[in-house]
Design a protein around this motif. Structure first.
Motif, mmCIF file in Angstrom:
data_model
loop_
_atom_site.group_PDB
_atom_site.id
_atom_site.type_symbol
_atom_site.label_atom_id
_atom_site.label_comp_id
_atom_site.label_asym_id
_atom_site.label_seq_id
_atom_site.Cartn_x
_atom_site.Cartn_y
_atom_site.Cartn_z
ATOM 1 N N LEU A 3 113.090 -62.746 -46.590
ATOM 2 C CA LEU A 3 111.719 -62.301 -46.757
ATOM 3 C C LEU A 3 110.789 -63.376 -46.221
ATOM 4 N N SER A 4 109.885 -62.994 -45.331
ATOM 5 C CA SER A 4 108.947 -63.938 -44.743
ATOM 6 C C SER A 4 107.569 -63.814 -45.381
ATOM 7 N N GLU A 5 107.050 -62.582 -45.429
ATOM 8 C CA GLU A 5 105.720 -62.383 -46.009
ATOM 9 C C GLU A 5 105.523 -60.920 -46.362
ATOM 10 N N THR A 6 104.569 -60.686 -47.241
ATOM 11 C CA THR A 6 104.183 -59.322 -47.594
ATOM 12 C C THR A 6 102.665 -59.210 -47.479
ATOM 13 N N HIS A 7 102.208 -58.012 -47.179
ATOM 14 C CA HIS A 7 100.778 -57.752 -47.080
ATOM 15 C C HIS A 7 100.489 -56.454 -47.810
ATOM 16 N N GLY A 8 99.508 -56.501 -48.686
ATOM 17 C CA GLY A 8 99.104 -55.278 -49.370
ATOM 18 C C GLY A 8 99.620 -55.234 -50.782
ATOM 19 N N PRO A 9 99.509 -54.130 -51.410
ATOM 20 C CA PRO A 9 99.105 -52.856 -50.827
ATOM 21 C C PRO A 9 97.601 -52.771 -50.589
ATOM 22 N N PHE A 10 97.259 -52.242 -49.429
ATOM 23 C CA PHE A 10 95.885 -51.966 -49.053
ATOM 24 C C PHE A 10 95.771 -50.466 -48.842
ATOM 25 N N ASP A 11 94.919 -49.818 -49.601
ATOM 26 C CA ASP A 11 94.756 -48.357 -49.514
ATOM 27 C C ASP A 11 96.097 -47.640 -49.641
ATOM 28 N N GLY A 12 96.997 -48.190 -50.439
ATOM 29 C CA GLY A 12 98.290 -47.557 -50.669
ATOM 30 C C GLY A 12 99.355 -47.900 -49.653
ATOM 31 N N THR A 13 99.027 -48.687 -48.616
ATOM 32 C CA THR A 13 100.034 -49.072 -47.637
ATOM 33 C C THR A 13 100.536 -50.474 -47.953
ATOM 34 N N LEU A 14 101.709 -50.779 -47.475
ATOM 35 C CA LEU A 14 102.338 -52.060 -47.741
ATOM 36 C C LEU A 14 103.125 -52.471 -46.510
ATOM 37 N N SER A 15 103.096 -53.751 -46.179
ATOM 38 C CA SER A 15 103.944 -54.233 -45.087
ATOM 39 C C SER A 15 104.736 -55.433 -45.572
ATOM 40 N N ILE A 16 105.977 -55.486 -45.141
ATOM 41 C CA ILE A 16 106.889 -56.554 -45.525
ATOM 42 C C ILE A 16 107.513 -57.075 -44.241
ATOM 43 N N VAL A 17 107.533 -58.384 -44.085
ATOM 44 C CA VAL A 17 108.071 -58.986 -42.867
ATOM 45 C C VAL A 17 109.300 -59.809 -43.243
ATOM 46 N N TYR A 18 110.396 -59.552 -42.542
ATOM 47 C CA TYR A 18 111.630 -60.307 -42.707
ATOM 48 C C TYR A 18 111.834 -61.165 -41.461
ATOM 49 N N GLU A 19 112.437 -62.341 -41.642
ATOM 50 C CA GLU A 19 112.654 -63.239 -40.520
ATOM 51 C C GLU A 19 114.077 -63.793 -40.571
ATOM 52 N N CYS A 20 114.720 -63.851 -39.402
ATOM 53 C CA CYS A 20 116.064 -64.412 -39.300
ATOM 54 C C CYS A 20 115.951 -65.935 -39.379
ATOM 55 N N PRO A 21 116.692 -66.568 -40.283
ATOM 56 C CA PRO A 21 116.613 -68.020 -40.406
ATOM 57 C C PRO A 21 117.236 -68.750 -39.217
ATOM 58 N N VAL A 22 118.041 -68.064 -38.421
ATOM 59 C CA VAL A 22 118.717 -68.697 -37.286
ATOM 60 C C VAL A 22 117.874 -68.600 -36.011
ATOM 61 N N CYS A 23 117.471 -67.374 -35.659
ATOM 62 C CA CYS A 23 116.772 -67.182 -34.385
ATOM 63 C C CYS A 23 115.272 -66.943 -34.539
ATOM 64 N N SER A 24 114.785 -66.852 -35.769
ATOM 65 C CA SER A 24 113.369 -66.610 -36.084
ATOM 66 C C SER A 24 112.870 -65.235 -35.635
ATOM 67 N N HIS A 25 113.787 -64.321 -35.347
ATOM 68 C CA HIS A 25 113.404 -62.945 -35.015
ATOM 69 C C HIS A 25 112.798 -62.312 -36.259
ATOM 70 N N ARG A 26 111.700 -61.592 -36.109
ATOM 71 C CA ARG A 26 111.006 -60.995 -37.243
ATOM 72 C C ARG A 26 111.043 -59.470 -37.141
ATOM 73 N N ILE A 27 111.200 -58.835 -38.285
ATOM 74 C CA ILE A 27 111.187 -57.379 -38.385
ATOM 75 C C ILE A 27 110.234 -57.022 -39.516
ATOM 76 N N ALA A 28 109.375 -56.036 -39.270
ATOM 77 C CA ALA A 28 108.417 -55.607 -40.288
ATOM 78 C C ALA A 28 108.775 -54.214 -40.784
ATOM 79 N N MET A 29 108.581 -54.015 -42.071
ATOM 80 C CA MET A 29 108.751 -52.700 -42.679
ATOM 81 C C MET A 29 107.367 -52.270 -43.149
ATOM 82 N N LEU A 30 106.918 -51.128 -42.697
ATOM 83 C CA LEU A 30 105.615 -50.609 -43.069
ATOM 84 C C LEU A 30 105.796 -49.345 -43.889
ATOM 85 N N THR A 31 105.009 -49.192 -44.933
ATOM 86 C CA THR A 31 105.095 -47.982 -45.747
ATOM 87 C C THR A 31 103.734 -47.311 -45.791
ATOM 88 N N ASN A 32 103.751 -45.998 -45.937
ATOM 89 C CA ASN A 32 102.497 -45.279 -46.123
ATOM 90 C C ASN A 32 102.245 -45.107 -47.620
#
Length: 149
Positions: A3-32
């Motif tokens: 887990l790298s960071e979370t944002h929200g919930p703003f107006d019912g939405t939420l975003s969560i960012v995951y990051e690879c500890p090896v290559c620093s590649h990031r993936i975000a999960m967005l919800t409505n």
């Protein structure tokens, strides 16, 4: 991924960012709004951990809760259809509770598909209540008689 960071919930939405500890590649999960509400109502906790997890462990353990008075194997059932499928996919193979004899199995297969599963569950419940481990034609006849058919 951690887990790298979370944002929200703003107006019912939420975003969560995951990051690879090896290559620093990031993936975000967005919800409505609907997804955020579903996650909240199911009591799912989203966050990182220090130990390595089993595949889909968080989803399976967070959503698979036995109902009051149900046996322990009910814990593998899920409140969510998706995680129910995931739980079944990663579950250890179970030994069957009943041994279906070929003639009884043939009778079940002769039942129309849209009610076959319900009938099989009724037969198995009857067998469970009466302590039968093997389901044969005699048990099928008992069930039929008990139901007045």
């Amino acid at each position: 991924m951690g887990l790298s960071e979370t944002h929200g919930p703003f107006d019912g939405t939420l975003s969560i960012v995951y990051e690879c500890p090896v290559c620093s590649h990031r993936i975000a999960m967005l919800t409505n709004r609907a997804e955020t509400q579903m996650v909240r109502s199911l009591g799912v906790k989203i966050g990182g951990r220090q130990t390595e997890a089993e595949p889909m462990e968080t989803l399976r353990s967070s959503l698979a809760v036995p109902r009051d008075g149900e046996p322990e194997q009910a814990a593998s059932r899920s409140k969510c259809p998706f995680t129910g499928v995931v739980s079944e996919a990663f579950a250890a193979p179970e030994t069957p509770e009943f041994e279906w004899m070929p003639e009884a199995k043939a009778r079940i297969e002769a039942i129309p598909p849209f009610i076959r599963e319900m009938v099989q569950q009724n037969v198995e419940e009857y067998a469970r209540q009466h302590g039968y481990r093997r389901i044969d034609e005699a048990v099928m006849d008992e069930v039929k008689g008990a139901l007045g058919m």
